[in-house]
Design a protein around this motif. Structure first.
Motif, PDB file in Angstrom:
ATOM      1  N   HIS A 162      13.011 -14.499 -17.116  1.00 25.90           N
ATOM      2  CA  HIS A 162      13.657 -13.188 -17.144  1.00 25.90           C
ATOM      3  C   HIS A 162      12.743 -12.091 -17.668  1.00 25.90           C
ATOM      4  CE1 HIS A 162      17.482 -14.475 -15.707  1.00 25.90           C
ATOM      5  NE2 HIS A 162      17.613 -15.375 -16.651  1.00 25.90           N
ATOM      6  N   LYS A 163      11.663 -12.452 -18.344  1.00 23.45           N
ATOM      7  CA  LYS A 163      10.757 -11.436 -18.855  1.00 23.45           C
ATOM      8  C   LYS A 163       9.951 -10.779 -17.750  1.00 23.45           C
ATOM      9  CE  LYS A 163      10.354 -13.499 -23.425  1.00 23.45           C
ATOM     10  NZ  LYS A 163       9.453 -14.049 -24.456  1.00 23.45           N
ATOM     11  N   ILE A 216      12.279  -8.222 -13.988  1.00 23.60           N
ATOM     12  CA  ILE A 216      12.557  -6.791 -13.862  1.00 23.60           C
ATOM     13  C   ILE A 216      11.469  -6.065 -13.109  1.00 23.60           C
ATOM     14  CG2 ILE A 216      11.451  -6.073 -16.030  1.00 23.60           C
ATOM     15  CD1 ILE A 216      13.896  -4.285 -16.456  1.00 23.60           C
ATOM     16  N   LYS A 272      17.210  -8.783 -24.560  1.00 23.92           N
ATOM     17  CA  LYS A 272      17.952  -8.928 -23.312  1.00 23.92           C
ATOM     18  C   LYS A 272      17.297  -8.039 -22.268  1.00 23.92           C
ATOM     19  CE  LYS A 272      22.640 -10.043 -24.887  1.00 23.92           C
ATOM     20  NZ  LYS A 272      24.055  -9.622 -24.800  1.00 23.92           N
ATOM     21  N   THR A 273      16.924  -8.634 -21.151  1.00 24.48           N
ATOM     22  CA  THR A 273      16.344  -7.855 -20.074  1.00 24.48           C
ATOM     23  C   THR A 273      17.461  -7.197 -19.262  1.00 24.48           C
ATOM     24  OG1 THR A 273      16.385  -9.656 -18.473  1.00 24.48           O
ATOM     25  CG2 THR A 273      14.460  -9.514 -19.906  1.00 24.48           C
ATOM     26  N   TYR A 274      17.019  -6.344 -18.355  1.00 19.83           N
ATOM     27  CA  TYR A 274      17.971  -5.715 -17.434  1.00 19.83           C
ATOM     28  C   TYR A 274      18.757  -6.767 -16.664  1.00 19.83           C
ATOM     29  CZ  TYR A 274      19.716  -2.919 -13.534  1.00 19.83           C
ATOM     30  OH  TYR A 274      20.519  -2.324 -12.603  1.00 19.83           O
ATOM     31  N   ALA A 306      16.510  -0.135 -23.105  1.00 17.32           N
ATOM     32  CA  ALA A 306      16.050  -1.277 -23.885  1.00 17.32           C
ATOM     33  C   ALA A 306      16.501  -1.214 -25.334  1.00 17.32           C
ATOM     34  CB  ALA A 306      14.524  -1.364 -23.826  1.00 17.32           C
ATOM     35  N   SER A 351      11.854  -2.694 -21.395  1.00 13.87           N
ATOM     36  CA  SER A 351      11.658  -3.883 -22.223  1.00 13.87           C
ATOM     37  C   SER A 351      12.946  -4.150 -22.960  1.00 13.87           C
ATOM     38  CB  SER A 351      10.505  -3.655 -23.204  1.00 13.87           C
ATOM     39  OG  SER A 351      10.789  -2.546 -24.028  1.00 13.87           O
ATOM     40  N   ALA A 352      12.974  -5.202 -23.776  1.00 13.38           N
ATOM     41  CA  ALA A 352      14.192  -5.576 -24.485  1.00 13.38           C
ATOM     42  C   ALA A 352      13.940  -5.535 -25.971  1.00 13.38           C
ATOM     43  CB  ALA A 352      14.625  -6.978 -24.071  1.00 13.38           C
TER      44      ALA A 352
END
Length: 437
Positions: free
Chosen positions: A9-10, A13, A97-99, A91, A25-26
């Motif tokens: 998940h990183k 996006i 947590k990503t988008y 973010a 970013s998260a």
């Protein structure tokens, strides 16, 4: 090799349309699952909630991509007498947590009507039955075939984008001319160009980053699959396990390994470089003749849109010549939307030829509609010609059971960090086995 599940998940996006998404970013305050971050004003009339990574533009905003989108939304609001509320991922509102993480949560809790979706997310939500079939929209009749191929899940067209994002090689044509080199078509021709550059004092001919080297792999892996007239059958064979993803991927990974071994790519630098920020300065300073980027990077002066040399954007080397790589996001409608009819109507308007023509003319991007052509900058003509001829490969395809863009990106990173080609192929086999289970 470590499992990709904790890392995927990183990177997902970064496959969303346009540079708007590159800086997300998260970090920051954590919100609970299913918590709504926006409180609607109590006003009369239907309100359609749109969740995406960008807020509504200010009237004097300079971001043309955002203002063009706003103008298509305004067309829908005026025609339908509705209000579209932007519910925005930022973010700082989320911790780690990503988008994609947040989008999945919100869609599963039916919190919004419309969503802008990454390829892997639209595939997941499509499989879960959380997205409506959009094939009945009037605007869907005009779609290019590539949209249907990439965004169909279980026989349903679950998302449609406002633009097609094509990736290519950005090359300094002046340096190619200086050393009497033709622009390369095949992997062998590409290697020869790199050899000549290096022998003439350009130590590292290719400027690379940790996000986009998978484009070389896709071009070689899937050139025949997408352009050989047997695409559906080959994908079915991959999904059933009859064919192996690793067999397709191996030539591209062996090619990247050779580029690294010959010093044409600096693996250590590429592993740490962010897209454009890392390799961009050397390319603009004419120290590096080759980089890779997406279509829009040629349209903006903040990236490669105003170089001091003759720049050309071509496809990646493949057995079928210069090959564009396409990644698609898309807008989807929540299957349990309280405003289903209105949400579909909004989407039908912003994806109409009239709205897409406005969007395309402002942003100078490839339209999903076969009726809307782009007047691209001269540098993009070689890449655009191939796309218009329907010659391309997909870096994301919701009909494939193994997600492509994010997983391949991460396995390429493992290669940059010293993993062998065999270890990389074993990871593809592992992912395929998981999908078969």
């Amino acid at each position: 090799m470590k499992s990709l599940m904790g890392r995927f998940h990183k990177v997902a996006i970064l496959s969303l349309t346009g540079i708007v998404f590159l800086s997300l970013s998260a970090c920051g305050k954590k919100y609970g699952m299913g918590e709504n971050l926006v409180v609607d004003k109590e006003e009369e009339g239907t309100r359609i909630n749109l969740f995406g990574p960008m807020e509504k533009s200010r009237p004097d905003a300079q971001n043309t991509s955002r203002t063009a989108f706003d103008r298509t939304i305004e067309m829908a609001e005026k025609e339908l007498d509705v209000t579209v509320e932007y519910r925005t991922y930022t973010a700082e509102n989320y911790q780690e947590k990503t988008y994609d993480d947040v989008t999945l949560d919100r869609a599963r809790h039916n919190m919004d009507d419309l969503y802008l979706l990454n390829p892997d997310t639209l595939r997941t939500l499509g499989e879960e039955g959380k997205l409506l079939d959009l094939s009945g929209l009037e605007s869907a009749r005009n779609l290019r075939d590539v949209i249907r191929v990439a965004n169909t899940v279980d026989g349903k067209l679950v998302a449609i984008p406002q633009e097609i994002v094509a990736y290519g090689l950005f090359v300094n044509k002046d340096l190619f001319d200086q050393y009497q080199l033709e622009l390369p078509n095949t992997p062998e021709e590409f290697l020869e160009c790199c050899r000549v550059f290096q022998e003439n004092g350009i130590d590292t001919p290719i400027g690379a980053n940790r996000w986009w080297l998978e484009t070389f792999v896709f071009a070689q892996a899937y050139a025949e699959l997408y352009n050989g007239g047997n695409t559906e059958a080959e994908i079915e064979a991959l999904n059933s396990g009859e064919k192996r993803y690793s067999d397709y991927m191996r030539p591209g990974f062996e090619f990247l390994q050779e580029l690294i071994d010959q010093g044409y790519i600096d693996a250590q630098e590429a592993y740490t470089y962010e897209a454009i920020e890392g390799e961009g300065p050397d390319f603009l300073a004419q120290k590096t003749p080759i980089v890779m980027a997406y279509w829009g990077a040629a349209n903006t002066e903040t990236a490669y849109g105003n170089p001091d040399f003759n720049m050309q954007v071509i496809g990646f080397p493949s057995s079928l010549g210069q090959m564009p790589v396409i990644s698609l996001s898309g807008y989807g409608v929540c299957a349990e939307s309280e405003n289903e009819e209105e949400a579909l109507a909004v989407l039908d308007i912003i994806l109409s030829d009239q709205a897409l023509r406005l969007y395309t003319e402002v942003n100078r991007v490839i339209s999903p509609s076969k009726n809307v052509e782009v007047e691209c900058v001269p540098a993009l003509k070689p890449l655009n010609d191939r796309v218009q001829e329907s010659i391309y490969v997909l870096g994301s395809n919701a009909s494939m059971n193994v997600e492509q863009w994010g997983n391949t990106c991460l396995i390429v990173r493992d290669l940059l960090n010293g993993a062998s080609v065999e270890a990389c192929m074993a990871e593809f086999d592992r992912l395929q086995e998981e999908s078969l289970e």
